[in-house]
Design a protein around this motif. Structure first.
Motif, PDB file in Angstrom:
ATOM      1  N   ALA A 178       0.846  -1.207   0.081  1.00 50.08           N
ATOM      2  CA  ALA A 178       0.035   0.046  -0.044  1.00 50.08           C
ATOM      3  C   ALA A 178       0.753   1.308  -0.064  1.00 50.08           C
ATOM      4  N   VAL A 186       2.910   4.252  -2.725  1.00 47.70           N
ATOM      5  CA  VAL A 186       2.580   5.243  -3.769  1.00 47.70           C
ATOM      6  C   VAL A 186       1.826   4.204  -5.220  1.00 47.70           C
ATOM      7  N   GLY A 240       0.790   1.123  -4.978  1.00 49.96           N
ATOM      8  CA  GLY A 240      -0.387   0.260  -4.807  1.00 49.96           C
ATOM      9  C   GLY A 240      -1.787   1.110  -4.567  1.00 49.96           C
ATOM     10  N   ASP A 296      -0.992  -5.441   3.045  1.00 45.01           N
ATOM     11  CA  ASP A 296       0.149  -4.719   3.399  1.00 45.01           C
ATOM     12  C   ASP A 296       0.817  -5.356   4.745  1.00 45.01           C
ATOM     13  N   ALA A 297       2.076  -5.490   4.994  1.00 42.07           N
ATOM     14  CA  ALA A 297       2.425  -6.098   6.159  1.00 42.07           C
ATOM     15  C   ALA A 297       2.351  -4.988   7.167  1.00 42.07           C
ATOM     16  N   ARG A 306      13.295  13.026   4.072  1.00 43.71           N
ATOM     17  CA  ARG A 306      12.355  14.060   3.357  1.00 43.71           C
ATOM     18  C   ARG A 306      12.628  13.669   1.751  1.00 43.71           C
ATOM     19  N   PHE A 307      11.978  14.152   0.685  1.00 48.30           N
ATOM     20  CA  PHE A 307      12.191  13.921  -0.554  1.00 48.30           C
ATOM     21  C   PHE A 307      13.527  14.439  -1.196  1.00 48.30           C
ATOM     22  N   SER A 327      13.067  14.508  -4.584  1.00 49.56           N
ATOM     23  CA  SER A 327      12.401  14.974  -5.535  1.00 49.56           C
ATOM     24  C   SER A 327      11.621  16.186  -5.154  1.00 49.56           C
ATOM     25  N   TYR A 376       6.450  15.089  -7.325  1.00 47.78           N
ATOM     26  CA  TYR A 376       6.193  13.634  -6.699  1.00 47.78           C
ATOM     27  C   TYR A 376       4.688  13.426  -6.753  1.00 47.78           C
ATOM     28  N   ARG A 386       1.092  -9.829   6.290  1.00 41.60           N
ATOM     29  CA  ARG A 386       2.508 -10.198   5.310  1.00 41.60           C
ATOM     30  C   ARG A 386       2.063 -11.466   4.555  1.00 41.60           C
ATOM     31  N   VAL A 387       2.609 -11.185   3.266  1.00 38.77           N
ATOM     32  CA  VAL A 387       2.354 -12.344   2.348  1.00 38.77           C
ATOM     33  C   VAL A 387       3.780 -13.256   2.585  1.00 38.77           C
ATOM     34  N   GLY A 430       3.363  -4.272  -5.603  1.00 36.59           N
ATOM     35  CA  GLY A 430       3.609  -3.315  -5.353  1.00 36.59           C
ATOM     36  C   GLY A 430       4.742  -3.112  -4.055  1.00 36.59           C
ATOM     37  N   SER A 480      12.209  -1.417   0.099  1.00 31.44           N
ATOM     38  CA  SER A 480      11.453  -1.855   1.461  1.00 31.44           C
ATOM     39  C   SER A 480      12.041  -2.817   2.319  1.00 31.44           C
ATOM     40  N   ALA A 488      12.481  -7.634  -1.409  1.00 34.08           N
ATOM     41  CA  ALA A 488      10.983  -7.932  -1.107  1.00 34.08           C
ATOM     42  C   ALA A 488      10.496  -9.001  -1.745  1.00 34.08           C
ATOM     43  N   ILE A 516       9.225 -13.449  -0.497  1.00 35.17           N
ATOM     44  CA  ILE A 516       8.201 -14.354  -0.487  1.00 35.17           C
ATOM     45  C   ILE A 516       8.454 -15.505  -1.189  1.00 35.17           C
ATOM     46  N   ASN A 564      11.873   9.413 -10.875  1.00 34.83           N
ATOM     47  CA  ASN A 564      11.130   9.959 -10.108  1.00 34.83           C
ATOM     48  C   ASN A 564       9.842   9.298  -9.638  1.00 34.83           C
TER      49      ASN A 564
HETATM   50  C1  LIG Z   1      14.476   7.476   2.799  1.00 39.73           C
HETATM   51  C2  LIG Z   1      14.088   7.252   1.354  1.00 39.73           C
HETATM   52  C3  LIG Z   1      13.747   8.419   0.655  1.00 39.73           C
HETATM   53  C4  LIG Z   1      13.379   8.349  -0.713  1.00 39.73           C
HETATM   54  N1  LIG Z   1      12.946   9.464  -1.455  1.00 39.73           N
HETATM   55  C5  LIG Z   1      12.574   9.502  -2.711  1.00 39.73           C
HETATM   56  C6  LIG Z   1      12.407  10.576  -3.522  1.00 39.73           C
HETATM   57  O1  LIG Z   1      12.685  11.558  -3.136  1.00 39.73           O
HETATM   58  N2  LIG Z   1      12.032  10.443  -4.581  1.00 39.73           N
HETATM   59  C7  LIG Z   1      11.767   9.261  -5.362  1.00 39.73           C
HETATM   60  O2  LIG Z   1      11.076   9.186  -6.539  1.00 39.73           O
HETATM   61  N3  LIG Z   1      11.762   8.059  -4.518  1.00 39.73           N
HETATM   62  C8  LIG Z   1      12.146   8.295  -3.530  1.00 39.73           C
HETATM   63  N4  LIG Z   1      12.392   7.074  -2.617  1.00 39.73           N
HETATM   64  C9  LIG Z   1      12.135   5.520  -3.341  1.00 39.73           C
HETATM   65  C10 LIG Z   1      10.553   5.298  -2.608  1.00 39.73           C
HETATM   66  O3  LIG Z   1      10.671   3.764  -2.207  1.00 39.73           O
HETATM   67  C11 LIG Z   1       9.589   5.587  -3.702  1.00 39.73           C
HETATM   68  O4  LIG Z   1       9.382   6.765  -3.984  1.00 39.73           O
HETATM   69  C12 LIG Z   1       8.157   4.970  -3.292  1.00 39.73           C
HETATM   70  O5  LIG Z   1       7.816   5.252  -2.048  1.00 39.73           O
HETATM   71  C13 LIG Z   1       7.975   3.550  -3.475  1.00 39.73           C
HETATM   72  O6  LIG Z   1       6.629   3.074  -3.457  1.00 39.73           O
HETATM   73  P1  LIG Z   1       5.995   1.723  -3.720  1.00 39.73           P
HETATM   74  O7  LIG Z   1       4.930   1.714  -3.548  1.00 39.73           O
HETATM   75  O8  LIG Z   1       6.707   1.214  -4.866  1.00 39.73           O
HETATM   76  O9  LIG Z   1       6.688   0.965  -2.606  1.00 39.73           O
HETATM   77  P2  LIG Z   1       6.835   1.097  -0.909  1.00 39.73           P
HETATM   78  O10 LIG Z   1       6.602   2.578  -0.444  1.00 39.73           O
HETATM   79  O11 LIG Z   1       8.258   0.494  -0.819  1.00 39.73           O
HETATM   80  O12 LIG Z   1       5.807  -0.043  -0.320  1.00 39.73           O
HETATM   81  C14 LIG Z   1       5.847  -1.495  -0.473  1.00 39.73           C
HETATM   82  C15 LIG Z   1       4.961  -1.798   0.404  1.00 39.73           C
HETATM   83  O13 LIG Z   1       4.855  -3.203   0.219  1.00 39.73           O
HETATM   84  C16 LIG Z   1       4.788  -3.715   1.619  1.00 39.73           C
HETATM   85  N5  LIG Z   1       5.480  -5.234   1.577  1.00 39.73           N
HETATM   86  C17 LIG Z   1       6.665  -5.568   1.192  1.00 39.73           C
HETATM   87  N6  LIG Z   1       6.529  -7.009   1.334  1.00 39.73           N
HETATM   88  C18 LIG Z   1       5.455  -7.367   1.774  1.00 39.73           C
HETATM   89  C19 LIG Z   1       5.049  -8.596   1.836  1.00 39.73           C
HETATM   90  N7  LIG Z   1       5.626  -9.722   1.717  1.00 39.73           N
HETATM   91  N8  LIG Z   1       3.843  -8.811   2.472  1.00 39.73           N
HETATM   92  C20 LIG Z   1       2.787  -7.660   2.491  1.00 39.73           C
HETATM   93  N9  LIG Z   1       3.041  -6.560   2.292  1.00 39.73           N
HETATM   94  C21 LIG Z   1       4.512  -6.282   1.834  1.00 39.73           C
HETATM   95  C22 LIG Z   1       5.530  -2.873   2.744  1.00 39.73           C
HETATM   96  O14 LIG Z   1       5.141  -3.079   3.883  1.00 39.73           O
HETATM   97  C23 LIG Z   1       5.360  -1.511   2.051  1.00 39.73           C
HETATM   98  O15 LIG Z   1       4.466  -1.151   2.774  1.00 39.73           O
HETATM   99  C24 LIG Z   1      12.936   7.012  -1.533  1.00 39.73           C
HETATM  100  C25 LIG Z   1      12.971   5.963  -0.445  1.00 39.73           C
HETATM  101  C26 LIG Z   1      13.503   6.135   0.664  1.00 39.73           C
HETATM  102  C27 LIG Z   1      13.604   4.692   1.596  1.00 39.73           C
END
Ligand SMILES: Cc1cc2nc3c(=O)[nH]c(=O)nc-3n(C[C@H](O)[C@H](O)[C@H](O)COP(=O)(O)OP(=O)(O)OC[C@H]3O[C@@H](n4cnc5c(N)ncnc54)[C@H](O)[C@@H]3O)c2cc1C
Length: 549
Positions: free
Chosen positions: A27, A29, A31, A49-50, A67-68, A70, A75, A121-122, A152, A157, A399, A403, A447
């Protein structure tokens, strides 16, 4: 897109024997936007989501200074004009709490929370060849059936901890920066040890130094970093940004990295050293990734151009650090600027001018063990109250590896990916039918929301196409996948980043199989626009490279 053979109102009746038509894992950005699109269609879908709540990265990473990098407004989700008009980003680079608030606001605005299940958690996903569906196994023992699984899972993560002896013996508080405690943690007057100097540490160090009695930073390799140049966004500035959103997203779609920053194409060698310096002086004082992405493209390919630019940044660092010996320690000598993901900083280098901050060169005097009272190196002991491990992530594939994912013939995804990801277009994997990845490994580095929207806007019509045609299963063509992987590898050739000790090449000293030299082709280096064009062309071509039944 193919015309839907069924009425919208009928869509939820398809596959009524399965718990869901589609399950999204994560869940964050990606998802959140995916469930929005499926909810709009009336699909029976859920997000697992876990975590205890939504937000992914922005739920987990609560360390001071998070913080960002980006620009906040680049964003933003672009899919809703209303959302764009309503949301006010208060800073050019929003802090973590604001981003988490934004994701919650978006979810609630579109009433998406009812589709989300937390604390789930999957643990496994097993494809049922006979019924063309997946059985998802949760940690709590529940099983869920679905036609499609959409990951997602996030590229960053799964945090990785180092493997020092005695880590469990420490009597104080210790944790990975990504798991910073949710309850307030007052570091005032505390002795803090911080292991690592990557992007997280570079944001965290100046904030901890402001309050801690003593901050000891353990650095194994120095990282290049450049000023963030953050600033508040006033009401009138935000109004101007709102008026420019179409232009902003068009610029992001044109640029290789999904930012407003576009490379300087005048040609490094067409300009004099003075003209080059003029550009760099300007970019160094400007906000965000401009210094990296508005630079000459030669710095990514050409050793000499990269060396000249790196020398320029080294000079800027020397100007900011009082102790010349310390400055040299903070200047990377093993790689050039920009061939690893560039951290952006606020007062990072000046922090080392403070009396309460010590930098330990862990390359020279490595950490030997963690003791009940602190950290022991080959040279001495450092007592502390808190240890923060800012030691990075099992990036891109971590991640997925956690699984137990088994495909059509029982093959395990983690075995297929043992030496690095193998995908078709970063979105699908041969042998794993009906499994789709949002911003999976081998997609264009971007981004994030720009790449996530692209992914979701490709996945959703694919599902509609399948429902419209009565298909129950897609498979990926062997040749198409092999050709894609070769293309991804080709795109690393010639780029200086191919030699980087970074997550772009899969390097992680805390993970087996991720040693230097075992290159993992984790991203697509051809740029966002080219990647987007390939996705849309194959879709227009009846999803070339995929088979349906
Ligand atoms: C500190 C930090 C700063 C960042 N800054 C930027 C930025 O400025 N600009 C940018 O573009 N990107 C940035 N990023 C990258 C960031 O990861 C992405 O921007 C974006 O938030 C990723 O979204 P997502 O939905 O793909 O995954 P995530 O936000 O990583 O979410 C994945 C979700 O999957 C869940 N999950 C994983 N495995 C399982 C499982 N087995 N079962 C159930 N749930 C599970 C997790 O609990 C998590 O909630 C940054 C990353 C970090 C760590």
């Amino acid at each position: 897109m193919a015309e839907r053979a069924i009425g919208l109102e009928d869509i939820a009746n398809i596959d009524a024997h399965l718990d869901y038509q589609a399950v999204i894992i994560g869940a964050g950005v990606a998802g959140i936007y995916q469930i929005k699109r499926l909810a709009d269609l009336g699909v029976r879908a859920t997000v697992l989501d876990a975590n205890a709540d939504l937000g992914g990265t922005w739920y987990n990473n609560r360390y001071p200074g998070a913080r960002f990098d980006s620009e906040s407004y680049t964003y933003s989700y672009s899919f809703s004009r209303e959302l764009l008009d309503e949301w006010h980003w208060t800073e050019r680079f929003a802090p973590q709490p604001e981003t988490l608030q934004y994701l919650n606001y978006t979810t609630d605005k579109f009433d998406l929370r009812k589709f989300m299940q937390f604390g789930c958690r999957v643990e496994s996903m097993v494809f049922q060849d006979a019924t063309n569906s997946w059985v998802i196994g949760l940690e709590d023992g529940r099983q869920i059936t679905t036609r499609f699984v959409i990951s997602g899972l996030g590229i960053l993560s799964k945090p990785t901890l180092p493997k020092f002896a005695g880590m469990d013996s420490f009597k104080g508080l210790s944790f990975h920066a990504s798991n910073w405690p949710h309850e307030p943690l007052d570091l005032t007057g505390k002795r803090v040890a911080l292991v690592g100097t990557g992007a997280t540490a570079i944001q965290l160090i100046p904030e901890v130094a402001k309050v801690a009695a003593q901050l000891t930073v353990f650095q194994r390799r120095a990282n290049w970093a450049a000023p963030l140049n953050n600033a508040p966004i006033s009401e009138s500035e935000m109004a101007a940004i709102r008026g420019r959103y179409d232009e902003i997203f068009a610029a992001c779609a044109r640029s290789p990295g999904g930012f407003e920053h576009e490379p300087d194409r005048r040609g490094f060698y067409n300009l004099s050293p003075e003209q080059r310096r003029e550009l760099w002086d300007k970019l160094y004082d400007e906000p965000g990734f401009g210094i990296w992405l508005q630079n000459f493209t030669e710095i990514f390919f050409d050793e000499k151009a990269n060396a000249e630019f790196s020398a320029y940044i080294a000079e800027r660092i020397r100007r900011r650090v009082n102790d010349p010996g310390l400055a040299e320690l903070l200047i990377p000598k093993d790689h050039g600027f920009g061939i690893q993901r560039v951290p952006l900083e606020t007062g990072y280098f000046e922090t080392y001018n403070r009396d309460n901050v010590v930098l330990v060169n862990s390359a020279q005097t490595p950490i030997v063990r963690i003791t009940p009272n602190g950290i022991e190196t080959s040279e001495g002991t450092f007592d502390c109250d808190v240890i923060v491990y800012a030691t990075g992530f099992d990036a891109f594939t971590g991640a997925f590896d956690h699984i137990d994912i088994r495909g059509a013939d029982g093959e395990r995804l983690r075995d297929k990916w043992a030496k690095g990801p193998v995908t078709y277009l970063g979105a699908t994997v041969r042998g794993f039918p009906n499994f789709l990845m949002l911003v999976g490994p081998q997609t264009a580095a971007s981004n994030f929301p720009r790449g996530a929207e692209l992914s979701v806007d490709w996945v959703t019509p694919l599902l509609e196409y399948m429902w419209a045609h009565g298909h129950n299963r897609f498979d990926v063509d062997e040749v198409a996948e092999a050709e894609w992987v070769e293309h991804v590898k080709d795109m690393y050739k010639g780029m200086l980043l191919r030699n980087a000790k970074s997550w772009i090449t899969g390097y992680n000293s805390n993970l087996e199989g991720h040693e230097y030299g075992n290159v993992r082709y984790n991203i697509y280096n051809g740029g966002g626009p080219r990647y987007a064009k390939m996705l849309s062309e194959m879709a227009a071509n009846n999803y070339e490279g995929m088979h349906f039944r």
